[in-house]
Design a protein around this motif. Structure first.
Motif, PDB file in Angstrom:
ATOM      1  N   ALA A   1       0.842  -1.202   0.000  1.00  0.00           N
ATOM      2  CA  ALA A   1       0.000   0.000   0.000  1.00  0.00           C
ATOM      3  C   ALA A   1       0.871   1.244   0.000  1.00  0.00           C
ATOM      4  O   ALA A   1       0.531   2.255  -0.617  1.00  0.00           O
ATOM      5  CB  ALA A   1      -0.914  -0.017   1.208  1.00  0.00           C
ATOM      6  N   LYS A   2       2.012   1.139   0.689  1.00  0.00           N
ATOM      7  CA  LYS A   2       2.907   2.299   0.770  1.00  0.00           C
ATOM      8  C   LYS A   2       3.463   2.649  -0.620  1.00  0.00           C
ATOM      9  O   LYS A   2       3.477   3.813  -1.024  1.00  0.00           O
ATOM     10  CB  LYS A   2       4.058   1.971   1.734  1.00  0.00           C
ATOM     11  N   ASP A   3       3.873   1.612  -1.339  1.00  0.00           N
ATOM     12  CA  ASP A   3       4.413   1.857  -2.686  1.00  0.00           C
ATOM     13  C   ASP A   3       3.333   2.373  -3.624  1.00  0.00           C
ATOM     14  O   ASP A   3       3.580   3.217  -4.478  1.00  0.00           O
ATOM     15  CB  ASP A   3       5.028   0.571  -3.263  1.00  0.00           C
ATOM     16  N   GLU A   4       2.130   1.798  -3.438  1.00  0.00           N
ATOM     17  CA  GLU A   4       1.000   2.228  -4.268  1.00  0.00           C
ATOM     18  C   GLU A   4       0.759   3.724  -4.069  1.00  0.00           C
ATOM     19  O   GLU A   4       0.578   4.488  -5.025  1.00  0.00           O
ATOM     20  CB  GLU A   4      -0.253   1.473  -3.805  1.00  0.00           C
TER      21      GLU A   4
ATOM     22  N   ASN B   1       1.197   9.427  -5.525  1.00  0.00           N
ATOM     23  CA  ASN B   1       1.582  10.799  -5.161  1.00  0.00           C
ATOM     24  C   ASN B   1       2.530  11.405  -6.183  1.00  0.00           C
ATOM     25  O   ASN B   1       2.457  12.585  -6.500  1.00  0.00           O
ATOM     26  CB  ASN B   1       2.219  10.829  -3.773  1.00  0.00           C
ATOM     27  N   GLU B   2       3.408  10.536  -6.717  1.00  0.00           N
ATOM     28  CA  GLU B   2       4.340  11.011  -7.741  1.00  0.00           C
ATOM     29  C   GLU B   2       3.564  11.515  -8.966  1.00  0.00           C
ATOM     30  O   GLU B   2       3.856  12.562  -9.524  1.00  0.00           O
ATOM     31  CB  GLU B   2       5.203   9.816  -8.142  1.00  0.00           C
ATOM     32  N   GLN B   3       2.540  10.741  -9.351  1.00  0.00           N
ATOM     33  CA  GLN B   3       1.759  11.130 -10.532  1.00  0.00           C
ATOM     34  C   GLN B   3       0.870  12.342 -10.252  1.00  0.00           C
ATOM     35  O   GLN B   3       0.665  13.185 -11.114  1.00  0.00           O
ATOM     36  CB  GLN B   3       0.900   9.950 -11.035  1.00  0.00           C
ATOM     37  N   ILE B   4       0.346  12.438  -9.031  1.00  0.00           N
ATOM     38  CA  ILE B   4      -0.470  13.608  -8.669  1.00  0.00           C
ATOM     39  C   ILE B   4       0.396  14.856  -8.835  1.00  0.00           C
ATOM     40  O   ILE B   4      -0.041  15.878  -9.353  1.00  0.00           O
ATOM     41  CB  ILE B   4      -1.020  13.469  -7.226  1.00  0.00           C
TER      42      ILE B   4
END
Ligand SMILES: Nc1ncnc2c1ncn2[C@@H]1O[C@H](COP(=O)(O)OP(=O)(O)OP(=O)(O)O)[C@@H](O)[C@H]1O
Length: 499
Positions: free
Chosen positions: A374-377, A382-385
């Motif tokens: 879940a953390k990686d997800e 967040n990177e894409q946001i």
């Protein structure tokens, strides 16, 4: 002469949880006017139109329509008051006929005792379709027979059937083929000439300039300015929307149309859908391959065919290692990504969160043993946001709640996050505001420079010329020409090939 007010919103406010979508908006629309409503993705345009059209309630403020208080309980009530709306995405109901879609909620008009007078319904539906220049759509056909563009025309027929005093057109034009756009412009002008009014939401500065008598600009849910016809200019509209000057350079500026020699994907003799026939091409490493033509030339089917999303009637699609791409699963396993023109139906799971949508193609990578991290997800999302400037509360927000342009950014983000090597982009900048468009073009150019390959299907000729290394033009389902990037390439040469 004093203008007659048709719609007056005073201090209109609307919040969604912590998101202040509209703050004290004062908006006045007059009779005889085509009023443009512009703003960046998420600035509140659709919230205004949805409130006025009875889709959403407002929190506070006051609305008067035709001089009377206006607080419609639903769309039907707003329609009865004289307001119709055509929306951005699919607004028709599957499994119904065209005529049932046109008269949805108004069937009692054709009831004869216990029965529905289908003959009268068909006649009236066909009449309105003919009137709007959509005679090729038959009233008694199932809506499922028609493509995305034709369904939009059915929605327009539905909206105009009522002869509304106020017609709201919420980013409909990008969903229409060129011919359909012309039809809509003509209908909007007729509406204004008959002393009714249009509220027109668009990101296309040229069509706004060509069609509107005045433009209202929103930024972050606040009304920033209203420009009358003599004050309207594209640079002014752009800078009011964004709050700063942005350059005129949207596209890559180099004229170097070179790319790698390696062929990463090959299409051989593809026939698919109703029109695409015996179509072949090669995509190279680091190439932006533009695909253009009239909307019904078969180019949208081509995108689906290359991604394995439709059954091929003939031919095959072969990845560089020899694998035949016969399904989206096969395409994803070869790091191919696809952005559909029909975003809400084909590219997103609307009821799921941004995170679930972004992470979907990257699940293999995110899996740790039998568990998903879940953390990686979350980190990936967040990177894409951040990269795509997605306006949202956080990754847990459901996609359904995002503005149209922000949904498009999620689709883009999911393939960028997956580090797709081959991207098939069908109308990638649809519904995207001008500032983000510039960022997306930069991103596409960066991906090219990194050696990734892009098929960009587009109805926007400047976008094709501005971004492609080569442009393949399709006419009536067949190859009509291949144009190379050069300083002599212009709209005229592309159009000549298209027609
Ligand atoms: N149902 C909803 N639940 C939560 N937030 C919402 C909902 N509808 C809209 N929003 C939020 O309200 C803000 C305004 O959205 P709106 O759809 O009005 O923007 P827009 O100007 O039409 O954008 P676009 O150009 O992308 O279509 C956005 O931040 C959006 O995420």
């Amino acid at each position: 002469m004093e203008k007659e007010v048709i719609l007056k919103c005073t201090k209109m406010c609307k919040s969604f949880g912590p998101t202040k979508a509209l703050v004290d908006v004062d908006l006045v629309v007059n009779r005889g006017e085509i009023r443009g409503l512009i703003g960046e993705n998420g600035s509140g345009k659709s919230t205004i139109s949805s409130i006025v059209a009875g889709v959403l309630p407002y929190d506070s403020g006051n609305i008067e329509f035709l001089g009377k208080p206006h607080k419609p309980a639903d769309m039907l009530e707003a329609q009865q008051a004289g307001i119709s709306m055509v929306v951005q995405e699919a607004g028709t109901i599957q499994n119904l006929t065209v005529m049932a879609n046109i008269f949805v909620g108004k069937e009692e008009r054709f009831s004869r005792g216990l029965f529905l007078d289908k003959k009268a319904m068909k006649k009236e539906a066909q009449q309105i379709l003919d009137e709007i220049g959509a005679s090729h759509i038959r009233a008694d056909d199932s809506i499922m027979r028609y493509n995305f563009e034709d369904r939009k025309l059915v929605e327009i027929a539905r909206a105009l059937y009522e002869k509304p005093e106020l017609l709201i057109v919420d980013e409909t034009t990008t969903a229409l083929p060129h011919k359909g756009r012309e039809v809509l412009y003509r209908l909007m002008k007729k509406q204004a000439k008959e002393n009714r009014a249009v509220l027109f939401i668009s990101h296309d500065m040229d069509e706004l300039m060509d069609n509107c008598n005045a433009i209202t600009v929103l930024r972050d849910g606040r009304l920033i300015a209203t420009l009358n016809e003599d004050e309207m200019s594209i640079p002014k509209m752009r800078s009011l929307m964004i709050g700063r000057e942005i350059s005129d350079e949207y596209y890559r500026t180099d004229l170097d149309g070179s790319f790698g020699e390696e062929v990463v994907l090959k299409a051989e003799h593809l026939s698919a859908g109703e029109i695409l026939e015996d179509f072949s091409f090669e995509l190279h490493r680091g190439e932006i391959l533009g695909i253009g033509g009239l909307s019904d030339c078969g180019m949208h089917d081509l995108g689906k065919a290359v991604y394995g999303a439709v059954k091929l009637l003939t031919g095959k699609v072969i990845y560089k290692d020899g694998t035949e791409i016969k399904s989206p699963a096969a395409a994803v396993s070869k790091k191919m990504g696809y952005v559909s023109k029909n975003r809400d139906i084909e590219s997103l799971i609307l009821s799921s969160s941004i995170t679930s949508n972004v992470a979907l193609p990257s699940l293999n990578k995110l899996q740790k043993g039998v568990y998903l991290s879940a953390k990686d997800e979350e980190a990936l999302t967040n990177e894409q946001i951040k990269e795509m400037s997605i306006k949202c509360e956080n990754g847990a927000q459901t996609v359904d709640n995002l503005s149209g342009g922000n949904k498009q950014k999620v689709v883009f983000g999911k393939w960028i996050g997956n580090k797709a090597e081959i991207l098939i982009l069908d109308c990638p900048t649809r519904g995207i505001d001008i500032g983000t468009k510039v960022a997306m073009y930069k991103l596409m150019y960066r991906l090219k420079q990194e050696g990734r390959s892009i098929i960009m299907i587009s109805e926007e000729i400047p976008e094709l010329i501005g971004m492609s290394d080569r442009i393949i033009v399709i006419r009536d389902g067949k190859l009509s020409g291949i144009l190379e990037r050069s300083d002599t390439l212009n709209e005229h040469s592309v159009i000549e090939c298209m027609l």
